[in-house]
Design a protein around this motif. Sequence first.
Motif, PDB file in Angstrom:
ATOM      1  N   TYR A   8     -48.109  20.877  77.277  1.00 50.28           N
ATOM      2  CA  TYR A   8     -49.052  21.264  76.242  1.00 50.28           C
ATOM      3  C   TYR A   8     -48.287  22.167  75.280  1.00 50.28           C
ATOM      4  CZ  TYR A   8     -53.486  21.119  73.965  1.00 50.28           C
ATOM      5  OH  TYR A   8     -54.489  20.829  73.060  1.00 50.28           O
ATOM      6  N   PRO A   9     -47.669  21.613  74.245  1.00 51.27           N
ATOM      7  CA  PRO A   9     -46.769  22.398  73.399  1.00 51.27           C
ATOM      8  C   PRO A   9     -47.521  23.167  72.322  1.00 51.27           C
ATOM      9  CG  PRO A   9     -46.827  20.146  72.631  1.00 51.27           C
ATOM     10  CD  PRO A   9     -47.766  20.218  73.808  1.00 51.27           C
ATOM     11  N   SER A  10     -46.785  23.951  71.574  1.00 52.21           N
ATOM     12  CA  SER A  10     -47.386  24.541  70.379  1.00 52.21           C
ATOM     13  C   SER A  10     -47.664  23.398  69.418  1.00 52.21           C
ATOM     14  CB  SER A  10     -46.399  25.524  69.741  1.00 52.21           C
ATOM     15  OG  SER A  10     -45.226  24.808  69.360  1.00 52.21           O
ATOM     16  N   THR A  11     -48.645  23.539  68.578  1.00 50.18           N
ATOM     17  CA  THR A  11     -48.872  22.545  67.527  1.00 50.18           C
ATOM     18  C   THR A  11     -49.046  23.322  66.208  1.00 50.18           C
ATOM     19  OG1 THR A  11     -51.278  22.630  67.698  1.00 50.18           O
ATOM     20  CG2 THR A  11     -50.123  21.037  69.129  1.00 50.18           C
ATOM     21  N   ALA A  12     -49.066  22.595  65.135  1.00 46.60           N
ATOM     22  CA  ALA A  12     -49.219  23.268  63.830  1.00 46.60           C
ATOM     23  C   ALA A  12     -50.522  24.077  63.808  1.00 46.60           C
ATOM     24  CB  ALA A  12     -49.217  22.213  62.724  1.00 46.60           C
ATOM     25  N   SER A  13     -51.561  23.546  64.455  1.00 48.04           N
ATOM     26  CA  SER A  13     -52.854  24.258  64.402  1.00 48.04           C
ATOM     27  C   SER A  13     -52.988  25.273  65.531  1.00 48.04           C
ATOM     28  CB  SER A  13     -54.008  23.243  64.496  1.00 48.04           C
ATOM     29  OG  SER A  13     -53.787  22.374  65.596  1.00 48.04           O
ATOM     30  N   ALA A  14     -52.145  25.121  66.587  1.00 49.36           N
ATOM     31  CA  ALA A  14     -52.211  26.081  67.715  1.00 49.36           C
ATOM     32  C   ALA A  14     -50.790  26.524  68.040  1.00 49.36           C
ATOM     33  CB  ALA A  14     -52.864  25.423  68.916  1.00 49.36           C
ATOM     34  N   PRO A  15     -50.246  27.463  67.245  1.00 51.15           N
ATOM     35  CA  PRO A  15     -48.826  27.814  67.357  1.00 51.15           C
ATOM     36  C   PRO A  15     -48.413  28.348  68.733  1.00 51.15           C
ATOM     37  CG  PRO A  15     -49.975  29.305  65.835  1.00 51.15           C
ATOM     38  CD  PRO A  15     -50.913  28.189  66.127  1.00 51.15           C
ATOM     39  N   LYS A  16     -49.398  28.816  69.517  1.00 50.45           N
ATOM     40  CA  LYS A  16     -49.075  29.285  70.870  1.00 50.45           C
ATOM     41  C   LYS A  16     -49.506  28.270  71.931  1.00 50.45           C
ATOM     42  CE  LYS A  16     -47.268  33.444  70.355  1.00 50.45           C
ATOM     43  NZ  LYS A  16     -45.898  33.708  70.859  1.00 50.45           N
ATOM     44  N   GLY A  17     -49.906  27.085  71.479  1.00 53.31           N
ATOM     45  CA  GLY A  17     -50.396  26.108  72.444  1.00 53.31           C
ATOM     46  C   GLY A  17     -51.836  26.412  72.808  1.00 53.31           C
ATOM     47  N   LYS A  18     -52.324  25.797  73.891  1.00 57.58           N
ATOM     48  CA  LYS A  18     -53.737  25.958  74.252  1.00 57.58           C
ATOM     49  C   LYS A  18     -53.895  26.682  75.583  1.00 57.58           C
ATOM     50  CE  LYS A  18     -57.925  23.392  75.417  1.00 57.58           C
ATOM     51  NZ  LYS A  18     -58.553  22.059  75.564  1.00 57.58           N
ATOM     52  N   LEU A  19     -52.986  26.467  76.503  1.00 61.20           N
ATOM     53  CA  LEU A  19     -53.176  26.971  77.858  1.00 61.20           C
ATOM     54  C   LEU A  19     -52.917  28.468  77.929  1.00 61.20           C
ATOM     55  CD1 LEU A  19     -51.704  24.115  80.048  1.00 61.20           C
ATOM     56  CD2 LEU A  19     -54.002  24.404  79.148  1.00 61.20           C
ATOM     57  N   ARG A  20     -53.659  29.152  78.844  1.00 61.44           N
ATOM     58  CA  ARG A  20     -53.550  30.607  78.962  1.00 61.44           C
ATOM     59  C   ARG A  20     -52.492  30.956  79.984  1.00 61.44           C
ATOM     60  NH1 ARG A  20     -57.848  27.220  77.982  1.00 61.44           N
ATOM     61  NH2 ARG A  20     -59.483  28.202  76.752  1.00 61.44           N
ATOM     62  N   LEU A  21     -51.699  31.955  79.618  1.00 64.48           N
ATOM     63  CA  LEU A  21     -50.569  32.371  80.452  1.00 64.48           C
ATOM     64  C   LEU A  21     -51.033  32.875  81.805  1.00 64.48           C
ATOM     65  CD1 LEU A  21     -47.607  33.188  80.991  1.00 64.48           C
ATOM     66  CD2 LEU A  21     -48.095  35.354  79.811  1.00 64.48           C
ATOM     67  N   LEU A  22     -52.034  33.767  81.828  1.00 62.12           N
ATOM     68  CA  LEU A  22     -52.301  34.543  83.043  1.00 62.12           C
ATOM     69  C   LEU A  22     -53.023  33.757  84.132  1.00 62.12           C
ATOM     70  CD1 LEU A  22     -53.141  38.056  81.586  1.00 62.12           C
ATOM     71  CD2 LEU A  22     -51.058  37.295  82.706  1.00 62.12           C
ATOM     72  N   TYR A  23     -53.971  32.877  83.750  1.00 60.59           N
ATOM     73  CA  TYR A  23     -54.743  32.226  84.816  1.00 60.59           C
ATOM     74  C   TYR A  23     -54.656  30.708  84.787  1.00 60.59           C
ATOM     75  CZ  TYR A  23     -57.885  32.947  80.809  1.00 60.59           C
ATOM     76  OH  TYR A  23     -58.439  33.039  79.540  1.00 60.59           O
ATOM     77  N   GLU A  24     -53.757  30.170  83.972  1.00 58.41           N
ATOM     78  CA  GLU A  24     -53.453  28.739  84.064  1.00 58.41           C
ATOM     79  C   GLU A  24     -51.954  28.533  84.270  1.00 58.41           C
ATOM     80  OE1 GLU A  24     -55.260  27.484  80.354  1.00 58.41           O
ATOM     81  OE2 GLU A  24     -57.003  26.677  81.387  1.00 58.41           O
TER      82      GLU A  24
END
Length: 335
Positions: free
Chosen positions: A261-277
């Motif tokens: 699930y990479p960064s995208t132009a609309s979601a520069p940090k990607g979608k998935l959460r670091l801490l609980y995913e």
Amino acid sequence: MITLGEYIIEKQHQFPDATGELTQLLGAIRLAAKVVNREINKAGLVDIIGATGVENVQGEVQQKLDLYANEKFKAALEARGEVCGVASEEEDEFVSFDSARSIDSKYVVLMDPLDGSSNIDVNVSVGTIFSIYKRISPCGAPAVLEDFLQPGHRQVAAGYVVYGSSTMLVYTTGHGVHGFTCDPSLGVFYLSHENMTIPDDGVIYSINEGNYLKFPTGVKKYLKYCQEIEPETNRPYTSRYIGSLVSDFHRNLLKGGIYIYPSTASAPKGKLRLLYECNPMAFLIEQAGGKASDGFTRIMDIEPEELHQRVPFFCGSKHMVETVEEMMREYSSEE
Ligand code: P6P
């Protein structure tokens, strides 16, 4: 046939200061998983599927089962008295357990109580993801944010429940990855997959290709690589994307593969959460011999800055992750 409870007790001597508390904590998760599993299995029959109309901190409309799962896991963890606080995808802030039986507890739990919940209404498998740390703050005081903002390499345990064609609980405490399958007639989890390992290579890639035009160049190059016709390296690979991280992860863990699930132009940090995913899945995949990064940095080395922060996520068979990381580095200057 050994049950999850028996296995945890048998192995608890592996924990540095085995006092049975982590055993109790994993038992609470096991109980909540059974309760949630029961509701998911009859979701189509009772008024419990469908959206609540309420948005969570992610801006996502909460499904009723999201909230149900969140409440059941919180209640089970608080009741068992081994946890002083919980952070959840469904909670804007972390929740401190201040009762006498919990305030001195030495663990905190971060969780996505029902990941992939948009799949519930269409009867596609969903999952629970959990991550366990020892608190940093002193016992006797409520949990504080620093207890939750710890890098993934400090996890003491992590795991997931996949509510699929069968319900499985898969966890690690840093001594391998072990899977337990629920016997629905008894509601008991039995050891079914001891010491799970992911093949170093695979032929499955999991990514939402609908975002292709917004992907970084390195990811586009990797997808082209996956789709090239080269039988001697088993290409083209196979695309498998369920839209449920736990399900895609579980299949790739068993068969080999990569989830991106990479960064995208609309979601520069990607979608998935670091801490609980990402962190719990990264702990599991490394314990199984695989790899997890944000395309450049090991996921479990990322220093968290806020509870719900997102990161790009590349996770799976070691050689597959290394191949896409090489392309991410090679083309990073083009972003
Ligand atoms: P998209 C579910 O919301 C989730 O967090 C993961 O379980 C899943 O892999 C991903 O998002 C799906 O996202 O943007 O492809 O629908």
